[in-house]
Design a protein around this motif. Structure first.
Motif, short mmCIF file in Angstrom:
data_model
loop_
_atom_site.label_atom_id
_atom_site.label_comp_id
_atom_site.label_asym_id
_atom_site.label_seq_id
_atom_site.Cartn_x
_atom_site.Cartn_y
_atom_site.Cartn_z
N ILE A 27 0.83 -1.21 0.00
CA ILE A 27 0.00 0.00 0.00
C ILE A 27 0.87 1.26 0.00
CG2 ILE A 27 -1.87 -1.18 1.19
CD1 ILE A 27 -1.07 0.32 3.72
N SER A 28 0.31 2.32 -0.56
CA SER A 28 0.99 3.62 -0.61
C SER A 28 -0.01 4.71 -0.25
CB SER A 28 1.57 3.89 -2.00
OG SER A 28 2.52 2.91 -2.37
N PHE A 29 0.40 5.62 0.61
CA PHE A 29 -0.45 6.76 0.95
C PHE A 29 0.39 7.81 1.65
CE2 PHE A 29 -0.65 3.88 4.56
CZ PHE A 29 -0.45 4.72 5.66
N SER A 30 -0.13 9.01 1.75
CA SER A 30 0.54 10.08 2.48
C SER A 30 -0.50 10.85 3.28
CB SER A 30 1.28 11.02 1.52
OG SER A 30 0.38 11.63 0.62
N VAL A 31 -0.06 11.40 4.39
CA VAL A 31 -0.94 12.17 5.26
C VAL A 31 -0.31 13.54 5.48
CG1 VAL A 31 -2.11 12.28 7.49
CG2 VAL A 31 -1.64 10.05 6.43
N ALA A 32 -1.05 14.59 5.13
CA ALA A 32 -0.54 15.95 5.27
C ALA A 32 -0.77 16.46 6.68
CB ALA A 32 -1.23 16.87 4.27
N ARG A 33 0.02 17.43 7.06
CA ARG A 33 -0.14 18.05 8.38
C ARG A 33 -1.54 18.65 8.50
NH1 ARG A 33 3.69 19.38 11.90
NH2 ARG A 33 5.30 19.03 10.31
N GLY A 34 -2.25 18.31 9.59
CA GLY A 34 -3.60 18.83 9.80
C GLY A 34 -4.69 18.02 9.12
N GLU A 35 -4.29 17.02 8.31
CA GLU A 35 -5.28 16.20 7.59
C GLU A 35 -5.83 15.10 8.49
OE1 GLU A 35 -5.53 13.37 3.56
OE2 GLU A 35 -3.62 14.22 4.25
#
Length: 235
Positions: A27-35
């Motif tokens: 799996i691949s994903f990213s989480v932004a600051r505040g998200e």
């Protein structure tokens, strides 16, 4: 997304357990600051396994994980401190949801038994279930459902078994759930909120000889709660 904007990044992450069972499949994903980001899926989908990789409790078998730009498995203080805070916020949020939505944490015993069989079968483990507990009180079903989930999870994480029979039995005094495996010990001790303590129940685990390990959950039945005939059936 820049490093300052990206708090969590997973790229092609995989995680395998003993016996070759792959709980996280690239799996691949990213989480932004505040998200606000959520992992959704059925039992055995790999949610907990993924979170443990983000917390640095396990090393990926493939791909990369970065928390604040660092590898959490190597124990970088910046990532560890942030994940501790994430855990604190997550627990507080879960409690708020439970307070607002009654019964949101209840586990259905029959559903958990079917789920455990399916997940263990996918890992090449034979899981025969005796009894389904369909006529048990709702609170008892919920508590035993959590015990089944924990037992199956621990077997997948820490052992390489071939067999994991699960048995439900009842007497005039109460209901007993036994989950055995012939691999490494399953050491689930029950999480807070599983419902066992609230029902004066208990959870024990230990070796029983012949290379077998057994987890036993016991819940007494109060007066007026009849012994469910469904426990005598076989799945």
């Amino acid at each position: 997304m820049t490093t300052d904007e990206c708090v969590i990044a997973a790229d092609g992450v995989r995680r395998r357990y003993a016996g070759g069972f792959e709980a996280v499949t690239g799996i691949s994903f990213s989480v932004a600051r505040g998200e606000i980001f959520a992992l959704l899926g059925t039992n055995g989908a790999g949610k907990t396994s993924t979170v443990e990789l983000l917390e640095g409790l396990a090393r990926p078998d493939g791909g990369t994980v970065r928390v604040l730009g660092h590898d959490p498995y190597r124990g970088r203080a910046e990532a560890v401190d942030q994940m501790v805070e994430v855990q604190r916020i997550a627990r507080a949020s879960q409690q708020e949801v439970r307070d607002v939505v009654p019964g949101c944490r209840e586990a259905d015993l029959s559903t958990e038994l079917v789920g455990a069989q399916g997940v263990l079968k996918a890992a090449g483990i034979v899981c025969d279930v005796t009894g389904d507990g369909g006529q048990l009180p709702a609170a008892v079903q919920s508590a035993l459902g959590w015990a089944v989930r924990e037992a199956a999870t621990e077997v997948l994480r820490h052992g390489d078994p071939r067999l994991c029979p699960i048995r439900l039995s009842a007497s005039a005094d109460g209901v007993v759930l036994d989950a055995e495996n012939d691999g490494a010990p399953c050491t689930a001790a029950g999480e807070s909120g599983s419902g066992l303590s609230a029902l004066d129940g208990s959870l024990d685990a230990g070796p029983v000889g012949d290379g077998m390990f057994r987890l036993t959950a016991r819940i007494p039945l109060t007066r007026g709660e009849s012994r469910p005939a469904a426990l005598e059936g076989r799945r």
